[in-house]
Each structure stands twice: as structure tokens, then as C-alpha cells.
Design a protein around this motif. Structure first.
Motif, PDB file in Angstrom:
ATOM      1  N   ALA A 172       8.182  -1.973   6.184  1.00 14.60           N
ATOM      2  CA  ALA A 172       8.445  -2.318   7.587  1.00 14.60           C
ATOM      3  C   ALA A 172       9.617  -1.505   8.135  1.00 14.60           C
ATOM      4  O   ALA A 172       9.584  -1.038   9.284  1.00 14.60           O
ATOM      5  N   SER A 173      10.650  -1.342   7.288  1.00 12.28           N
ATOM      6  CA  SER A 173      11.821  -0.557   7.701  1.00 12.28           C
ATOM      7  C   SER A 173      11.437   0.888   8.000  1.00 12.28           C
ATOM      8  O   SER A 173      11.882   1.478   8.979  1.00 12.28           O
ATOM      9  N   LEU A 174      10.590   1.456   7.129  1.00 10.48           N
ATOM     10  CA  LEU A 174      10.143   2.837   7.336  1.00 10.48           C
ATOM     11  C   LEU A 174       9.315   2.973   8.602  1.00 10.48           C
ATOM     12  O   LEU A 174       9.470   3.925   9.370  1.00 10.48           O
ATOM     13  N   GLU A 175       8.396   2.002   8.836  1.00  8.90           N
ATOM     14  CA  GLU A 175       7.522   2.070  10.015  1.00  8.90           C
ATOM     15  C   GLU A 175       8.323   1.977  11.312  1.00  8.90           C
ATOM     16  O   GLU A 175       8.019   2.636  12.304  1.00  8.90           O
ATOM     17  N   GLU A 186       9.289 -12.360  -4.641  1.00  7.74           N
ATOM     18  CA  GLU A 186      10.494 -11.684  -4.118  1.00  7.74           C
ATOM     19  C   GLU A 186      10.348 -10.167  -4.199  1.00  7.74           C
ATOM     20  O   GLU A 186      10.746  -9.438  -3.283  1.00  7.74           O
ATOM     21  N   GLY A 187       9.781  -9.675  -5.329  1.00  6.42           N
ATOM     22  CA  GLY A 187       9.575  -8.230  -5.498  1.00  6.42           C
ATOM     23  C   GLY A 187       8.607  -7.674  -4.476  1.00  6.42           C
ATOM     24  O   GLY A 187       8.836  -6.609  -3.884  1.00  6.42           O
ATOM     25  N   VAL A 188       7.491  -8.419  -4.242  1.00  4.75           N
ATOM     26  CA  VAL A 188       6.501  -7.973  -3.245  1.00  4.75           C
ATOM     27  C   VAL A 188       7.129  -7.982  -1.855  1.00  4.75           C
ATOM     28  O   VAL A 188       6.895  -7.074  -1.040  1.00  4.75           O
ATOM     29  N   GLN A 189       7.957  -9.016  -1.580  1.00  4.07           N
ATOM     30  CA  GLN A 189       8.613  -9.101  -0.263  1.00  4.07           C
ATOM     31  C   GLN A 189       9.562  -7.914  -0.034  1.00  4.07           C
ATOM     32  O   GLN A 189       9.639  -7.374   1.076  1.00  4.07           O
ATOM     33  N   GLU A 190      10.250  -7.514  -1.096  1.00  2.10           N
ATOM     34  CA  GLU A 190      11.138  -6.346  -0.986  1.00  2.10           C
ATOM     35  C   GLU A 190      10.348  -5.092  -0.628  1.00  2.10           C
ATOM     36  O   GLU A 190      10.780  -4.276   0.193  1.00  2.10           O
ATOM     37  N   LEU A 191       9.146  -4.933  -1.251  1.00  2.00           N
ATOM     38  CA  LEU A 191       8.298  -3.779  -0.929  1.00  2.00           C
ATOM     39  C   LEU A 191       7.870  -3.821   0.532  1.00  2.00           C
ATOM     40  O   LEU A 191       7.913  -2.809   1.243  1.00  2.00           O
ATOM     41  N   ARG A 192       7.439  -5.012   0.994  1.00  2.00           N
ATOM     42  CA  ARG A 192       6.973  -5.146   2.391  1.00  2.00           C
ATOM     43  C   ARG A 192       8.117  -4.865   3.375  1.00  2.00           C
ATOM     44  O   ARG A 192       7.923  -4.230   4.404  1.00  2.00           O
ATOM     45  N   THR A 193       9.321  -5.348   3.017  1.00  2.00           N
ATOM     46  CA  THR A 193      10.490  -5.104   3.885  1.00  2.00           C
ATOM     47  C   THR A 193      10.789  -3.612   3.968  1.00  2.00           C
ATOM     48  O   THR A 193      11.105  -3.080   5.042  1.00  2.00           O
ATOM     49  N   GLY A 194      10.687  -2.926   2.824  1.00  2.00           N
ATOM     50  CA  GLY A 194      10.904  -1.476   2.803  1.00  2.00           C
ATOM     51  C   GLY A 194       9.907  -0.742   3.666  1.00  2.00           C
ATOM     52  O   GLY A 194      10.260   0.154   4.447  1.00  2.00           O
TER      53      GLY A 194
END
Length: 670
Positions: A665-668, A655-663
Motif C-alpha cells: 500500500a505504501s508503494l502504491e 501480522e506478517g501478512v499485514q506487514e506485506l500488505r502495508t508495504g
């Protein structure tokens, strides 16, 4: 009424009702009216002096009088006034004579005169000139029309506004100058108007019996109105306008004598009330009764103290003499009390000065002054010591730098020249206070003249130091103006900024030295110094661009320091915004082909350029803040991941890694 042209004065008797006149209805059915000069003038004077005041200002009748009728009555008064003025031979038909001021009895009459000239003048230029004067008077016209609705304290401010308005009217250069005869009359009628206003307001108080603090405040405000207007007239006609070469005031200065004497009378009333207050404070109730302190104001019964004129002055002086005889026993008692009190504190100079200042009104009384001869000589010795101490302090500090132990005391946000002048002004005030106290209480003593000479000599020394500081500053600034590298030589057509292509530093061509000069000119002007025209011209030019320069300096500081505010790893992410900002800086050109640089004297383009700069800087700053926030957020999430046990808490890790990836993706996507 015989309407034939006759120079005889007319007395008119007329009935209210068509009844036979008898002894019973004689006084209830017949009205009597006189008619002088003309029916128009008689009606105007009756409306202006009798009916308008009663129906518009009296509380009882104005409430019962319809507002529409009140407006019609005001219009009738104004219309009759216009008809009278235009029918006057001096006006010669539609031509208004500026030399005739007989009909100008109030400030409002003068304002109305220019309004009528603006509408009915014979020539276009005359109408424009009258309209110009009318606009200049607009700032005070309403206040004088509604003068009675203002308080004494509001009229204190109105006096200052009036002085500035009349100065603007006299010194205007757009049209022919304001006639001196009219200005002389206007100064006079304003003084009369202010005097009557003060009398009306103070007449509402019982100056002898109302609470002292209320009487004191109102009397002080009334005195201030009188003194300020007298000072304004003397300053304008005796100094300022006499030196104004474009329209000099000719002949003697104007002095509003009756208003000055009213102010003096009010000051006498305040002194008597203050004296009574001090007596009441110092004597117990029993002694007050024995010495008739409660009855001291009996001599003034039946006298209106604010009703000053030459005919009431003898009655007033007689009442004051009788009052002084009544308080003589109380003064004797007070003098012995003060003597004992002062003997206990005479070794403390500060307490001694405060006591004499507190009881100044009492000690000025001849009987008390005579009894306190030794104490007053002690005070004079203390004042001489104080003046000597001020001189030593001045001579010790005058050559040092502000803030040093051997230099002038320093204030906040003051340059050296202003600081030194403010410091010596404070010393001047202390010496002037000592002189003022000595003049009030000690002028009959043998050592007074010696004290006065030494104090005056020290004041001259202070004034010389002040002028020397100002002259040195003027010379230094004027020499710097001829030096292009001083930072003071701003030109309206010079570029607003400069980019160093080697270091990449952006500089605004508006030096901090120029900001300091602006502040110094403003402060020195407020201190009463006349700024040399060359320096004033530079300050005026700098003032025009000060607001834009402050904004540009903020932008320049942001440009020069933004790389230090960025996180190294994020700089490539902000490259596009940074390049866009830099392009605006590097291409600060205007005109065809972008050949000419933006200069200070092109406010519209400069304003547009500043808006572009601010918008670009805001975009870059917002993006940097957003990325820094995300960076901090990612750090917190990574630290949280490092604290997760992979064997036992795999789901939390995912879940923590997914939150990082979502962040990310949001920035990109942004």
C-alpha cells in the motif's frame, strides 16, 4: 636655514631645549643634521634608511610605537618618494619617464612606480598600461613588502613565483612591451634584495657553533635562493626572452654576479661545516682534542662568513688556508681509517659507491685524496662496470614492449611512449650520478677521460632514444588527426552524443583515445618536450570539454546499463521515469523547433542539458534503489512467513501478512 636656492651642502646644528649651551649639556642638547640636495630628499632618506627601519622593524621600538603612527610613517615615506620622483626633471611635470631607474633601489620601488603611473599618467592609454603592469605584479608585491616576515624556505617558493611573474610581464601583448632597461634594473634589484635577505636571516645563526642540522638546512635554503635566482635570470634573458619574437631580449644575458658569489661563499661555509661534522663522526673524542678539531673554526673568529664582497674575500681566503693547516693532522688520521674501512667493502660495488658518496667532502680533500689513490682507482673501475651494465640493460630492453621480460620496466598509468621515456630518464640519472661522483673525486686519475667519454656516449644514446620515441609518437598522432575515424578529430561545433536507434546504445562523441592524448600531452610537456602546434591545438580543444565529457560518459554508462540493474518484475513500475529519461536523450535538440543538436561550443546550453540529464538519471537511479530495497525486504518477510507454524502461530502469520500488505500500500501511494 637659508632657503635660498643654493648648491652648497648644509650642516644644521639645533637645540633640543632653549638652554644656554655649556660644556655639561653640549652633547645632550645639540643635534646635528646634514642636508644634501633638498629638504625633501634629506627627510625622505632619513625616514627610509634610519627611522622607518628602527620604528617599524626593530622589536624593541616597534612594540612601543602606535600602529596608527606606524601607518602614518609608511605613508610619509611613500608620499615623499612620490614627490621626489615627480619633481625630478626626467618626469617633465606629470609625464613619467620609463628610462630613469635611479630612484628604483628595491622591488617595492618598481611596483610603486607603476601604481603612481596608473594614477598620475598623462594619457589614458599610459594609465591603462601602467595599471596592467601593476596588476601583474600584485601576486608578488605583498611578499616583497613584507619580505623579512618570511622564512628562507618560503622565499625559495617566492623566487619561482617571481620568475613566472616577470615572464608574464615581459611576454604580455595587451599593451606596449615592458622596457628592457627597467626589466634589467628590476632583475638586479630583486637579486640584491634576495641577497640581503639571505644575509640577514643567516646572520641570526652562529654558523660555526649552532647545531649542524639547523645550520645545514638554512644554508641549503640560502644557497638554493641564490642559485635559483641566478638560473632564472640566465634562463629568461639568455634563452626564453631572446627567442620571444614579439619582444626579444637584446644584447647579452643578465648574470647577477654578486648573488652568484654569495651563493658560492655559502656553499664554502656549508662544505667546511660538513667536513667538521664528518671529522667529528670518524674521530673519537680523545683524538679530536689531540688534533685540535674543536678549535678548527678559530681562524674565522671576527669574520662574518655571509658578509661577502671583494674586500672581505682576501680575509676569507686567508682564514680558509689557516683552517686547512689546522685540520691537516686530522686528515692524515682519517685517511688511514677510511683506507681500512674501504678495504673491507671493496668487493661490494653498492657499498663502495655509498661509502664514497657519504664521505665525499672528506675524500675531496687533497691530502686524503692522495692517500686513497688505490681505492679511488677501484671506484673508477666499479663506475665503468656500472655504466657498461646500464648500456647492456638498455640495449636488451629498448626494442621490447613495456612490462615484458625483454622490454622497458613499466610504471602505473603511463602510455607506452611516456613509459619508455621515463624508463630511459631513470637510466640517465644513474649515469649522471656516476659522472658527478667521478668528477668530484676521480678527475685526476689516468682512466677518468676514458670513463667520461664512454658515459657521455651512452647519455647521447639515451637522448637519441628519447627523441626517437617522441618523434614516432608525434608522427603517429599527426597522421591520426587526418583520419576522421581515429576519435581525435573533435570539433567545437560537433554534436556531443549519438543514439543508435537500432541497438539503443548511447555514445558520447569524445573518445577514450582523446582522453589518453590529453594525458600524454600533459606528461610529455612536463618531461620537457615541445608539443607540435597541431597536436597542442587538438589537446587544448579537448581540454575545454573534458569535464563535461566525463560527466556525459557516466550518464551514458548509466543509460546503457540501467536495464541490467533493474529487477525484471519491477520494470513496468519504473516505466514513467525511464521514458522521461529516454525522452531527454532522444530529444537532445536546441534552438527554434529543436532542429539543431547540442554541440560542444555552446557551453551554457550544454551545461543546462547535462543538469537535466543528471537530474533524470538520479530520479531513475533513486527509484530503482528504493524498489530493489523493498524487493529484498519483501523476500525476507516471505521467507519469515514460510517458517511460521500456521496451527500454533496464526497471529504471527496474520501480522506478517499485514506487514506485506502495508508495504504494498505504501508503494502504491508513492
Amino acid at each position: 636655514i637659508d632657503t635660498a636656492d643654493s648648491k652648497n651642502n648644509v650642516l644644521v646644528f639645533f637645540k633640543l631645549r632653549p638652554d644656554v649651551i655649556t660644556e655639561d649639556n653640549l652633547h645632550s642638547n645639540i643635534l646635528v643634521s646634514s642636508m644634501l640636495d633638498s629638504p625633501i630628499n634629506t627627510l625622505y632618506q632619513a625616514v627610509r634608511q634610519v627611522f622607518a627601519p628602527v620604528l617599524l622593524k626593530d622589536d624593541k621600538w616597534s612594540k612601543a610605537f602606535d600602529p596608527k603612527l606606524q601607518k602614518l610613517l609608511s605613508e610619509l615615506e611613500s608620499g615623499l618618494s612620490t614627490v621626489l620622483r615627480r619633481s625630478d626633471p626626467n618626469y617633465m611635470g606629470a609625464k613619467f619617464s620609463e628610462d630613469d631607474v635611479q630612484a628604483i633601489l628595491t622591488p617595492t620601488d618598481e611596483f610603486q612606480f607603476w601604481t603612481e603611473c596608473a594614477h598620475h599618467g598623462s594619457k589614458l592609454c599610459s594609465k591603462e598600461r601602467a595599471s596592467h603592469f601593476r596588476k601583474l605584479f600584485e601576486g608578488i608585491e605583498k611578499d616583497y613588502y613584507n619580505l623579512d616576515s618570511l622564512s628562507l624556505f618560503e622565499v625559495v617558493d617566492l623566487v619561482e613565483t617571481t620568475r613566472d611573474t616577470l615572464d608574464g610581464v615581459w611576454r604580455q601583448t595587451e599593451h606596449d612591451p615592458y622596457p628592457q632597461l627597467r626589466m634589467h634594473n628590476l632583475l638586479d634589484v630583486i637579486g640584491g634584495c634576495l641577497g640581503r635577505f639571505v644575509q640577514r636571516k643567516l646572520a641570526a645563526l652562529n654558523l660555526w657553533e649552532d647545531a649542524f642540522h639547523i645550520v645545514k638546512e638554512n644554508l641549503k635554503a640560502g644557497i638554493l635562493i641564490c642559485e635559483q635566482w641566478v638560473s632564472a635570470c640566465v634562463y629568461l634573458t639568455g634563452q626564453l626572452w631572446q627567442r620571444y619574437t614579439l619582444h626579444p631580449w637584446k644584447n647579452e644575458k643578465y648574470f647577477p654576479e654578486s648573488l652568484a658569489k654569495l651563493g658560492k661563499r655559502l656553499d664554502e661555509v656549508l662544505t667546511i661545516r660538513t667536513l667538521h661534522e664528518k671529522l667529528t663522526f670518524l674521530l673519537p673524542n680523545g683524538e679530536q682534542n689531540n688534533l685540535q678539531v674543536a678549535q678548527v673554526f678559530e681562524p674565522f673568529a671576527g669574520l662574518n662568513p655571509v658578509h661577502y664582497n671583494p674586500y672581505t674575500e682576501p680575509l676569507w681566503k686567508a682564514a680558509v688556508l689557516q683552517y686547512e693547516r689546522i685540520i691537516a693532522p686530522a686528515e692524515q688520521q682519517i685517511s688511514s681509517k677510511l683506507k681500512r674501512f674501504i678495504s673491507e667493502i671493496q668487493d661490494s660495488p653498492q657499498q663502495l659507491l655509498q661509502t664514497f658518496q657519504k664521505y665525499k667532502e672528506l675524500i675531496k680533500r687533497p691530502n686524503i685524496s692522495k692517500e686513497l689513490l688505490f681505492e679511488r682507482e677501484t671506484l673508477l673501475a666499479r663506475l665503468q662496470d656500472s655504466v657498461k651494465a646500464y648500456q647492456i640493460d638498455f640495449e636488451t630492453r629498448c626494442h621490447g614492449a613495456p612490462g615484458d621480460s625483454s622490454g622497458p620496466l613499466s610504471g602505473k598509468n603511463l602510455s607506452e611512449v611516456v613509459n619508455n621515456i621515463v624508463w630511459v630518464r631513470q637510466l640517465e640519472l644513474k649515469v649522471e650520478d656516476a659522472i658527478q661522483l667521478a668528477e668530484a673525486l676521480l678527475c685526476d686519475l689516468s682512466g677518468f677521460q676514458t670513463f667520461r667519454q664512454s658515459a657521455d656516449s651512452l647519455l647521447e644514446q639515451f637522448k637519441g632514444y628519447e627523441q626517437e620515441q617522441f618523434d614516432d609518437w608525434s608522427r603517429n598522432i599527426q597522421s591520426e588527426l587526418s583520419n576522421p575515424k581515429s576519435g581525435l578529430c573533435i570539433q567545437a561545433n560537433s554534436p556531443v552524443m549519438e543514439l543508435d536507434h537500432i541497438s539503443g546504445t548511447l555514445s558520447i562523441l569524445y573518445s577514450d583515445h582523446l582522453v589518453t592524448l590529453l594525458r600524454e600531452v600533459r606528461q610529455l610537456s612536463a618531461l620537457g618536450f615541445s608539443i607540435p602546434s597541431k597536436i597542442q591545438h587538438v589537446a587544448n580543444t579537448a581540454q575545454k570539454f573534458c569535464k563535461q565529457a566525463v560527466i556525459l560518459k557516466q550518464v551514458a554508462h548509466f543509460y546503457n546499463s540501467i536495464d541490467q540493474q533493474m529487477i525484471e518484475s519491477q520494470k513496468p513500475m519504473m516505466l514513467q521515469s525511464a521514458l522521461a529519461f529516454e525522452q531527454i536523450i532522444k530529444h537532445s535538440k536546441t534552438g527554434p523547433g529543436g532542429k539543431a543538436q547540442i554541440t560542444w561550443d555552446n557551453p551554457r546550453e550544454l551545461e543546462a542539458y547535462i543538469q537535466k540529464l543528471q537530474a533524470a538519471a538520479e530520479r531513475l537511479s533513486t527509484e530503482n534503489r528504493k524498489l530493489r530495497k523493498w524487493h529484498t525486504n519483501f523476500i525476507e518477510k516471505v521467507i519469515a512467513l514460510m517458517n511460521i507454524d500456521l496451527l500454533r502461530q496464526q497471529q504471527r502469520w496474520k501480522e506478517g501478512v499485514q506487514e506485506l500488505r502495508t508495504g504494498f500500500a505504501s508503494l502504491e501511494s508513492q
